[in-house]
Design an enzyme around this catalytic site. Sequence first.
Site, PDB file in Angstrom:
ATOM      1  N   SER A 118      16.051  34.774  30.145  1.00 40.78           N
ATOM      2  CA  SER A 118      15.012  34.460  29.165  1.00 40.78           C
ATOM      3  C   SER A 118      14.900  32.945  29.113  1.00 40.78           C
ATOM      4  O   SER A 118      15.874  32.266  28.803  1.00 40.78           O
ATOM      5  CB  SER A 118      15.383  35.001  27.794  1.00 40.78           C
ATOM      6  OG  SER A 118      14.485  34.502  26.835  1.00 40.78           O
ATOM      7  N   ARG A 119      13.720  32.408  29.428  1.00 43.01           N
ATOM      8  CA  ARG A 119      13.585  30.942  29.478  1.00 43.01           C
ATOM      9  C   ARG A 119      13.356  30.350  28.089  1.00 43.01           C
ATOM     10  O   ARG A 119      13.155  29.164  27.951  1.00 43.01           O
ATOM     11  CB  ARG A 119      12.462  30.554  30.438  1.00 43.01           C
ATOM     12  CG  ARG A 119      12.791  30.978  31.861  1.00 43.01           C
ATOM     13  CD  ARG A 119      11.871  30.395  32.897  1.00 43.01           C
ATOM     14  NE  ARG A 119      12.187  31.007  34.182  1.00 43.01           N
ATOM     15  CZ  ARG A 119      11.523  32.000  34.737  1.00 43.01           C
ATOM     16  NH1 ARG A 119      10.478  32.502  34.114  1.00 43.01           N
ATOM     17  NH2 ARG A 119      11.874  32.499  35.888  1.00 43.01           N
ATOM     18  N   VAL A 120      13.352  31.197  27.062  1.00 36.19           N
ATOM     19  CA  VAL A 120      13.295  30.695  25.690  1.00 36.19           C
ATOM     20  C   VAL A 120      14.720  30.601  25.143  1.00 36.19           C
ATOM     21  O   VAL A 120      15.078  29.690  24.420  1.00 36.19           O
ATOM     22  CB  VAL A 120      12.399  31.603  24.814  1.00 36.19           C
ATOM     23  CG1 VAL A 120      12.480  31.205  23.357  1.00 36.19           C
ATOM     24  CG2 VAL A 120      10.960  31.520  25.301  1.00 36.19           C
TER      25      VAL A 120
END
Length: 518
Positions: A376-378
């Site tokens: 997850s790039r968040v």
Amino acid sequence: MSDVRPDEVSDILRKQLAGFQKEVDIYDVGTVLQVGDGVARVYGLTHALMSELIEFPHGVFGMVLNLEEDNVGCILFGESSEISEGNTVRRTGRVASMPVGEGMLGRVVNPLGQPIDGRGPVATAKLLPIERKALGVIQRQPVKEPLQTGIKAVDGMIPIGRGQRELIIGDRQTGKTAIALDAIINQRYTHGDKAKKEGIKPVYCIYVAVGQKSSTVAQVVDKLQQEGAMEYTTVIAATATDPAPMQFIAPYSGATLGEFFRDSGRHALVVYDDLTKQAQAYRQVSLLLRRPPGREAYPGDIFYLHSRLLERASKLSDDLGGGSLTALPVIETQAGDVSAYIPTNVISITDGQIYLEPGMFNSGIRPAINVGISVSRVGGHAQIKAMKKVAGSLRIGLAQYRELEAFAKFGSDLDKSTLAQLKRGSHLVELLKQGQFVPMSVEKQVVALFAGTFGYVDEIPLEELARYERELLEVMELRHPDILEAIASTKDLAPDLTEKLKGVMKQFTDSFRATVKA
């Protein structure tokens, strides 16, 4: 009549003629040159707009997709067998639109917003175009609010935030739809009275089914109804029997309905299941419209097909109401090939992916999430503090376990620390298993993962771990609801709460181990 003078009659006639307005309906009309396979070429519509709706005979509508020198190429949203060459068609003057409103909740509609659930017309007040330019960076804000899926493995290791785009990717029959449906069902917690008291904003859901069997869509709707999730969900279905143009526009209709909620300061979650079939439908209509083919016969703008759709998901700035649209696109791979054309396109557009592996699924690890290439790039921005504290080391621990597991298969003598790591890893894998349609509240997830990452389950036999988790959560609910409430309200694990939880955990684990030995 004899009392009326002739000059009065002429005055009356003059007044009536002065007020007379000649009304003539002028339609921009054209002629069908060629029709078949869901597309038509029309001559004469010189002023037609891109994506404009065109009215064909027998109530069939089409949409302009090609603007050429001497004709326009249209895709048809109905039976092309009813239309023949030489038919007269006319412009409607409006681009393809979707009716939106609260009346859509709980309904099953087609991509044009027409109900297909047999429950009469949908009460909507507003039409929005299905294609819309995505908002710019200035109108957005960072993704920072968690969207809980109720799945331990996802919320712990691959967290999703409101406004994020997280791809669900894997071979067929690996549980992709199950993860998306669990996420929809789990949004129940945002709709109750308890959520109102805690200030949790509700999340409205849209499930877009593209190219699936009608029976599969019916099962999904039935399951959502059983779980009480249809109250806040709309299903947009373009099934395998629908024409390719309908399958092509379905995801855009879903995004439009999601934007209606987002732009009114609310939160929406849209699932596109799946974009592989949309790409195939678009390839079909593009080839029929004689657009030049590129790699794998897809047209050159196939990347733009998905990027303009997924770019519409966003978290709006506070000036615009702070609403959000979260997207969960689904992509089906062939034999686990994530480096194929469409999968790599969508991976590069989204903010992370959940990769499901057939081998893990078949060996009973469900959800079959491969931690190595799922991301997850968040990240931590989409997690509550309590979850960050207990799940921080979870990803690394599992990734290391996967490497050691492969190494341990060679059967060489392993030192104590490696054996301990293998043991911890196998227990964590077992702990992250979760049944379908049983989403778990975030405070319960924190307690379960706390037991795993702090080593309380290390000495529990693997086959007893599911019972351990079930009984632990029962004890927490019955005897220590204050701890669960504290985690839910503060969203953090304060030092005194951590010590209290450790005491409860130790006491329960000791008594559980005693029952296992007995």
